[in-house]
Design an enzyme around this catalytic site. Structure first.
Site, short mmCIF file in Angstrom:
data_model
loop_
_atom_site.label_atom_id
_atom_site.label_comp_id
_atom_site.label_asym_id
_atom_site.label_seq_id
_atom_site.Cartn_x
_atom_site.Cartn_y
_atom_site.Cartn_z
N SER A 1 -75.14 16.25 46.78
CA SER A 1 -74.19 15.94 45.73
C SER A 1 -72.74 16.23 46.14
CB SER A 1 -74.58 16.69 44.46
OG SER A 1 -73.89 16.18 43.35
N ASP B 1 -66.03 10.19 57.38
CA ASP B 1 -65.42 8.86 57.35
C ASP B 1 -63.95 8.89 57.75
OD1 ASP B 1 -67.86 8.01 56.54
OD2 ASP B 1 -67.20 7.13 54.65
N LYS C 1 -77.90 12.44 47.37
CA LYS C 1 -77.69 12.33 45.92
C LYS C 1 -76.32 11.73 45.69
CE LYS C 1 -77.54 14.81 41.57
NZ LYS C 1 -76.22 14.29 41.20
#
Length: 400
Positions: free
Chosen positions: A344, A355, A369
């Site tokens: 999460s 990224d 999640k």
């Protein structure tokens, strides 16, 4: 446990009165063999924002004003009929079932509503009053208990629950509980075959109440110690230190609460003053928590303008994107440790670092999640965590 702007109740409280009835009717129609209790306290939160009598506006409050004067009246009739049918069914069940439902009404209702929510997604959930209170306290970085950490160990071929840490100044420390004590009873209940999670839950309780803990010391002596429960702060950054010259380590392993960003900034500043030039950040086992705190920590390492995370809901009106606003981010080399229980909010942070090519990610594949839950308190003290959006990494990946 996962986002989390708390929803404030306004004039939609009247419609909340039929929640239990509507849920019970849904489950009965679906043929679920679950006896839904609590009809005498029927409450309703209309969950469909497409209904003309209920809309979810941008921000943190519900609106039940509606745009049509006739729509609420049209919707009230079937809700009233459903409630009447459910009351009748519950009365029949309670009078004729071998055990009735009133004895375990809260538990039965929780099972029923969670059965329904499970059909929607794996993360939406209903929480009883005690569960919702614990959820709220976790997000606040606190709980009411003794101030000890326990774990299961095997000694001489027998399993047992042992105290592995006692926080200074807490009720447990003042009462004389110490590292290495084996817990054998709690309020006269033998807990030899119980796991540490259940032992922990039994030690926690209402603020100001007392619990009697029987322990066995390493020398074999036994003592019964009474502890008065009090507020205990729960650190989400339990440790930080220099591993070797210039390399620091911070464990962010206990979720994301309202205090996490402050705790992290304090640990980071202390290590920098000690000469840290590179950081290992450990988020293994971190199951998530408040998304805003994960975003704040990501901002520490990303320059202004870089995307951290985006959310997409049922409509474009609720879509959001978070970008860093930090003109002077940390530039030191960063390594992030993850495992299969990193989930999460932890994955939001990890994906932002990955990224943006800001950190080296080391470890196992994370939990996966990618759904965001809103925390919705209900009028009786219980509550819902209801999935409202999906989150996406800066490159557009969905983690779910």
């Amino acid at each position: 446990m996962e986002q989390f702007a708390i929803f404030q109740r306004t004039n939609w409280m009247d419609q909340m009165q039929n929640l239990r009835g509507a849920i019970a009717y849904f489950l009965i129609c679906c043929g679920l063999s679950v006896a839904v209790a609590g009809a005498q306290e029927s409450k309703s939160v209309p969950l469909n924002s497409d209904s003309p009598s209920f809309s979810l506006s941008t921000g943190s409050s519900f609106s039940a004003t509606g745009k049509s004067n006739s729509a609420p009246l049209a919707r009230a009739a079937p809700i009233k009929a459903i409630t009447s049918d459910v009351r009748e069914a519950m009365d029949i069940i309670d009078r004729n079932h071998i055990t009735g439902v009133q004895r375990n009404s809260e538990r039965v209702f929780a099972i029923a509503i969670n059965q329904m929510l499970r059909e929607l997604d794996p993360h939406s959930a209903y929480h009883t009053r005690s569960e919702f209170r614990e959820l709220t306290n976790d997000n606040l970085g606190q709980y009411f208990g003794a101030g000890i950490t326990v774990a299961d160990f095997k000694r001489d071929g027998k399993n047992g629950t042992y105290i592995i840490s006692v926080k200074k100044g807490t009720p447990a420390y003042i009462a004389g509980l110490r590292f290495g004590d084996k817990i054998t009873k709690i309020d006269q209940l033998n807990i030899q075959e119980r796991n540490s999670d259940e032992v922990r839950d039994r030690i926690r309780g209402p603020e100001g109440s007392s619990v009697t803990i029987e322990i066995e010391r390493a020398d074999g002596t036994r003592k019964s110690i009474s502890v008065r429960r009090d507020r205990v702060l729960q650190l989400t950054v339990p440790s930080s230190f220099l591993m070797k010259e210039g390399v620091g380590y911070i464990a962010l392993t206990e979720g994301f609460s309202y205090t996490t960003a402050t705790e992290f900034a304090s640990a980071l500043g202390r290590l920098k003053r000690s000469g840290m030039q590179a950081l290992v950040l450990d988020i293994r086992g971190n199951g998530g928590g408040l998304m805003t705190q994960a975003i704040n920590i990501a901002e520490t390492f990303l320059p202004a303008g870089r995307v951290i995370v985006s959310e997409r809901g049922r409509t474009r009106a609720v879509d959001r994107e978070w970008r860093s606003r930090n003109p002077h981010p940390e530039t030191m080399p960063l390594t992030v440790l993850v495992d299969e229980n990193t989930a999460s909010a932890s994955e939001i942070f990890t994906a932002a670092m990955q990224d943006n090519d800001r950190a080296v990610i080391v470890g196992a594949r994370t939990f996966g999640k990618g759904l965001v839950q809103d925390i919705i308190p209900l009028s009786d003290g219980s509550g819902l965590t209801l999935t409202s959006e999906r989150y996406y990494s800066p490159s557009g990946r969905s983690i779910q």
